[in-house]
Scaffold this active site. Structure first.
Site, short mmCIF file in Angstrom:
data_model
loop_
_atom_site.label_atom_id
_atom_site.label_comp_id
_atom_site.label_asym_id
_atom_site.label_seq_id
_atom_site.Cartn_x
_atom_site.Cartn_y
_atom_site.Cartn_z
NE ARG A 105 49.34 22.07 -3.82
CZ ARG A 105 50.50 22.14 -3.16
NH1 ARG A 105 50.67 23.04 -2.22
NH2 ARG A 105 51.48 21.31 -3.44
CG HIS A 132 51.98 16.15 -3.70
ND1 HIS A 132 51.87 16.83 -4.90
CD2 HIS A 132 52.77 16.94 -2.90
CE1 HIS A 132 52.54 17.96 -4.82
NE2 HIS A 132 53.09 18.05 -3.63
CD GLN A 135 57.42 16.57 -3.22
OE1 GLN A 135 56.98 17.71 -3.20
NE2 GLN A 135 58.72 16.31 -3.23
CG ASP A 224 54.46 15.53 4.31
OD1 ASP A 224 54.80 16.71 4.44
OD2 ASP A 224 53.40 15.18 3.74
CB CYS A 264 57.29 16.61 0.12
SG CYS A 264 56.20 16.73 1.55
NE ARG A 292 56.93 18.97 -6.95
CZ ARG A 292 55.95 19.58 -6.27
NH1 ARG A 292 56.11 19.86 -5.00
NH2 ARG A 292 54.80 19.85 -6.85
N1 NVA Z 1 51.11 16.31 3.20
C1 NVA Z 1 51.39 17.70 2.96
C2 NVA Z 1 52.22 17.86 1.73
C3 NVA Z 1 52.58 19.28 1.41
C4 NVA Z 1 53.39 19.39 0.15
C5 NVA Z 1 50.09 18.45 2.82
O1 NVA Z 1 49.17 17.95 2.16
O2 NVA Z 1 49.97 19.53 3.42
N1 CP Z 2 56.10 20.04 -1.68
C1 CP Z 2 55.16 20.91 -2.11
O1 CP Z 2 54.22 20.54 -2.83
O2 CP Z 2 55.34 22.18 -1.69
P1 CP Z 2 54.28 23.36 -1.81
O3 CP Z 2 53.13 23.00 -0.91
O4 CP Z 2 55.01 24.58 -1.35
O5 CP Z 2 53.84 23.44 -3.23
#
Ligand code: NVA
Ligand code: CP
Length: 307
Positions: A105, A132, A135, A224, A264, A292
């Protein structure tokens, strides 16, 4: 290079493999509930690289790898300083000598592609600024469980055009559904990706600036946060533009009466989604979060089986 496959985009899996992932995720969920052991990662150690915070991704990968008989190491920017202490390509080649797979990540999607190019073990995208995909595999499993089908539904994503939106568009390249993105003029997702998706002629992807029209008759509403990780400095500006796209009870009343609401998570309650919706009868956000675990176990299993 040892033969291996990566999961950087939803489109790394073909239609049949996505359907297989959904079925396997449901099967693994069932078997876990019976405490049955399924151990395709026995003897393997996976590296989980995190340059952004996480609850779901970290815990579901750690638990998932352990469920599958493997071991996971949590690696932050402090340890390996990816691309700073040494090149990403050197790090990829060294990590490949120790690990069975890598989940990463980070911010830059290009860095993940670079890591995958030089690693000869599976690399899984655990979220970048661009997409992502893990997800979205949990999301389509959730849609399948709740609607009983993985095609032929209307999904309206309401809010910021971001990494989640791009991965939904990638899903629309593989399955057949109507995808509407309800968002403002300048919070659009990757429009080139939408153009390419519509050219394929499977799903139809549309942008709609009127939130009520966007959700009309939708079977699935998805939202989101308005400002993603790494964009929190734009939070006020995005909130001003996206306020009309809040998922509240009034907006949900325009969708199909049996619609499900996805998020998400983490959610900023009171901004993109109200408590009334998040805790209300249409919300399936905690089933979605649970999935997940099951969907990623299915993805890792398929990567192991189909090299
Ligand atoms: N769009 C959000 C998703 C978090 C799981 C982010 O990138 O922060
Ligand atoms: N939805 C998701 O990826 O959550 P986190 O950012 O907590 O991993």
């Amino acid at each position: 290079m040892r033969p291996h496959r990566d999961f950087i985009a939803v489109t790394d899996f073909n239609r049949d493999e996505i359907i297989e992932t959904i079925a396997l995720a449901c099967e693994l969920k069932e078997r876990r509930s019976r405490n049955e052991q399924v151990r395709p990662l026995a003897g393997q150690t996976w590296g989980l690289i995190f340059h952004k915070p996480s609850l779901r991704t970290r815990i579901s990968f750690e638990v998932g790898i352990s469920d599958l008989g493997g071991n996971a190491i949590y690696i932050t920017e402090k340890e390996i300083e990816l691309g700073k202490r040494e090149t990403i390509s050197d790090a990829a080649q060294v990590l490949s000598r120790y690990l069975g797979g890598i989940m990463i990540r980070t911010f830059s999607h290009a860095d993940v592609l670079e890591l995958a190019k030089f690693a000869d073990i599976p690399v899984i995208n655990g979220l970048t600024d661009y997409s992502h995909p893990c997800q979205i595999m949990a999301d389509i499993q959730t849609v399948y469980e709740k609607l009983g089908r993985h095609d032929d539904f209307k999904l309206t994503y309401v809010g910021d055009g971001n990494n989640i939106t791009n991965s939904l568009v990638e899903l629309a390249q593989r399955l057949n559904f109507e995808l509407v993105v309800g968002t403002a003029d300048d919070t659009l997702p990757d429009m080139k990706l939408i153009e390419a998706t519509n050219k394929l002629g499977n799903s139809v992807v549309k942008i709609e600036h009127d939130p009520v029209k966007a959700v009309a008759g939708a079977h699935v509403i998805y939202t989101d946060v308005w400002a993603s990780m790494g964009q929190k400095d734009q939070a006020d500006d995005k909130a001003r533009k996206l306020r009309p796209f809040q998922v509240n009870e009034q907006l949900v009343s325009h969708a199909d009466k049996n619609c499900i609401v996805l998020h998400c998570l983490p959610a900023e309650r009171g901004k993109e989604i109200t408590d009334g919706v998040m805790d209300g009868p249409h919300s399936v956000v905690f089933d979605q979060a649970e999935n997940r675990l099951h969907a990623q176990k299915a993805v890792m299993t398929i990567l192991m089986e189909k090299k």
